[in-house]
Design an enzyme around this catalytic site. Structure first.
Site, PDB file in Angstrom:
ATOM      1  N   PHE A 216      -0.928   4.538   2.845  1.00 26.31           N
ATOM      2  CA  PHE A 216      -0.653   3.865   1.578  1.00 26.31           C
ATOM      3  C   PHE A 216      -1.870   3.067   1.140  1.00 26.31           C
ATOM      4  CE2 PHE A 216       0.402  -0.137  -0.543  1.00 26.31           C
ATOM      5  CZ  PHE A 216       1.056   0.322  -1.675  1.00 26.31           C
TER       6      PHE A 216
ATOM      7  N   GLY B 189      -2.669   0.217  -1.951  1.00 27.78           N
ATOM      8  CA  GLY B 189      -2.100  -0.550  -3.056  1.00 27.78           C
ATOM      9  C   GLY B 189      -2.059  -2.023  -2.719  1.00 27.78           C
TER      10      GLY B 189
ATOM     11  N   MET C 276      -2.328   1.219   6.287  1.00 34.24           N
ATOM     12  CA  MET C 276      -2.211   0.334   5.137  1.00 34.24           C
ATOM     13  C   MET C 276      -3.585  -0.096   4.643  1.00 34.24           C
ATOM     14  SD  MET C 276       0.985  -0.597   4.194  1.00 34.24           S
ATOM     15  CE  MET C 276       1.761   1.003   4.377  1.00 34.24           C
ATOM     16  N   GLU C 277      -3.975   0.387   3.463  1.00 36.19           N
ATOM     17  CA  GLU C 277      -5.188  -0.107   2.819  1.00 36.19           C
ATOM     18  C   GLU C 277      -4.739  -0.959   1.636  1.00 36.19           C
ATOM     19  OE1 GLU C 277      -8.898   1.070   0.045  1.00 36.19           O
ATOM     20  OE2 GLU C 277      -7.915   2.741   1.079  1.00 36.19           O
ATOM     21  N   LEU C 278      -4.812  -2.263   1.815  1.00 43.46           N
ATOM     22  CA  LEU C 278      -4.253  -3.189   0.833  1.00 43.46           C
ATOM     23  C   LEU C 278      -5.373  -3.874   0.054  1.00 43.46           C
ATOM     24  CD1 LEU C 278      -1.433  -4.608   3.136  1.00 43.46           C
ATOM     25  CD2 LEU C 278      -1.376  -2.587   1.647  1.00 43.46           C
TER      26      LEU C 278
END
Length: 425
Positions: free
Chosen positions: A150, A152, A173-175
């Protein structure tokens, strides 16, 4: 993809409002990573021999990397091919099939990727794109994929993680980010200002690893700020970079500019009048208090704050003070690596900005509120495989054996001797 570059360059400009240069940069980096994944997958993922150790000399040992199976990828709207392909390229090269849910703000780019792969490979079900909004992303999380990547916001990422946790689905998770640049007294100020302004305004500031905060030591603060103001004053939205892709993001940027000024900051370039939807001209804010939302929250627009600090120690402390830990930049002729090692982030550029994202062999990802897991490079290939450990007994006679109930009188004394050898180390 290269042969059809005219199609996707037009799609990127139409869907996201990028200028031609930003679209070309995105496509070039995408192809660079795709090429790296294809050419290095075998070397990185082939079975690896492991030394069995003193107690297991009659065994062979190895580690194999096996694909998960079906990988789900939820992509963003700011880089609708570069960012999702950071997962798609490496997942495919590792032997998985991929279901891509592109952003609802850039669905054509996602469909183009799937169609191009199908036409190039003749395979219909290896890379598929499913359009839709949040409901499509939720359905993908519920569908029983074997792993999900993901990209976002942290808020949406938390919801994705909660849904995946119910199915014990592992996630990448790339936030978001609130990346800082540190400018030391021995920095090349002109070069630093050029790089930082690029990092703050590239892709209209809509980059998770873009520069949003600058900490400059007092000794060079005045000339550095003057150069930054001069560089920013020459840039124009709609010419040097494109429009904001999502209307809601314009309002977030507007709110942060107002908050910075209300909290005591000074706009040395631009200000509230710079927001002229769908465009936002560069905004440089000076001495914004650290508690302001313009410093603590991700802005995701062509704005940057400059804070004067007495020394590098203070700069490092303030750079590390936010919840995010994605990337950072350090400008110093002599102390770059020393400063970089003390930053609580996943990636650092020295005397440049965001250069780590263009090196395909480097892993990309953050810490803390910026997520976990890695894409790109060898770590990105391993991220989409699971290790399988294999031990095999060889037909080799050992004078002692302890893994049996038919032990002989000397077996346990030999084991104790081995214990002493290991303990002595």
């Amino acid at each position: 993809m290269y042969r059809r570059r005219g199609e996707i360059l037009q799609v990127l400009q139409d869907e996201t409002g990028k200028v031609g240069a930003d679209a070309q940069i995105e496509l070039t980096m995408t192809l660079h990573h795709l090429d790296w994944a294809a050419h290095h997958a075998h070397r990185v993922l082939r079975p690896r021999r492991v030394a069995p150790g003193m107690l297991m000399l009659d065994h062979r040992a190895s580690v194999e990397r096996r694909p998960f199976g079906v990988v789900g990828v939820i992509g963003p709207w700011n880089y609708p091919i570069y960012t999702p392909m950071g997962s798609v390229s490496y997942a495919l090269a590792a032997g998985n099939v991929v279901v891509l849910k592109p952003s609802e703000h850039a669905p054509r780019a996602g469909r183009w990727l799937a169609d191009t792969f199908r036409d190039a490979s003749g395979l219909d079900a290896v890379l598929q794109a499913i359009p839709g909004g949040p409901e499509a992303g939720e359905a993908l999380c519920e569908a029983g994929v074997d792993k999900l990547a993901f990209t976002g916001s942290a808020r949406t990422g938390a919801r994705v993680m909660a849904t995946c946790a119910a199915h014990l689905t592992p996630v990448v998770m790339e936030l978001g980010g609130k990346d800082a640049a540190i400018v030391a007294a021995d920095a090349d100020l002109s070069s630093a200002a050029d790089a930082i302004m690029w990092g703050a305004t590239m892709n209209s500031g809509q980059s998770c690893a873009g520069i949003e905060r600058v900490y400059v030591v007092d000794d060079v603060a005045e000339p550095f700020t003057a150069i930054m103001a001069e560089r920013a004053g020459r840039l124009r939205a709609g010419v040097d970079y494109g429009q904001m892709t999502v209307p809601a993001q314009v309002e977030i940027v507007r709110r942060h500019i107002h908050a910075a000024i209300a909290d005591g900051g000074v706009a040395v370039v631009g200000g509230p009048h710079s927001v002229r939807p769908p465009y936002i001209d560069p905004v440089v804010l000076l001495d914004v208090p650290e508690m302001s939302t313009a410093v603590t929250e991700e802005t995701f627009g062509p704005t940057v704050t400059i804070t004067v600090v007495p020394d590098i120690e203070t700069a490092i402390s303030r750079a590390n003070a936010v919840d995010y830990g994605l990337g950072a930049a350090v400008f110093s002729r002599r102390r770059g690596r020393e400063i970089a090692r003390r930053l609580d982030v996943g990636m650092v550029s020295i005397n440049d900005v965001v250069s780590f994202g263009a090196v395909p062999g480097l892993p990309f990802g953050g810490r803390g509120g910026s997520g976990f897991g890695r894409i790109h490079g060898a770590e990105g290939l391993r991220e989409f495989t699971s290790p399988v450990s294999v031990s095999e007994r060889r037909r080799v006679y050992l004078p002692t054996r302890v893994d049996s109930h038919r032990r002989r009188p000397w077996d346990l004394p030999v084991l104790r001797a081995c214990l002493h050898i290991v303990g002595a180390r």
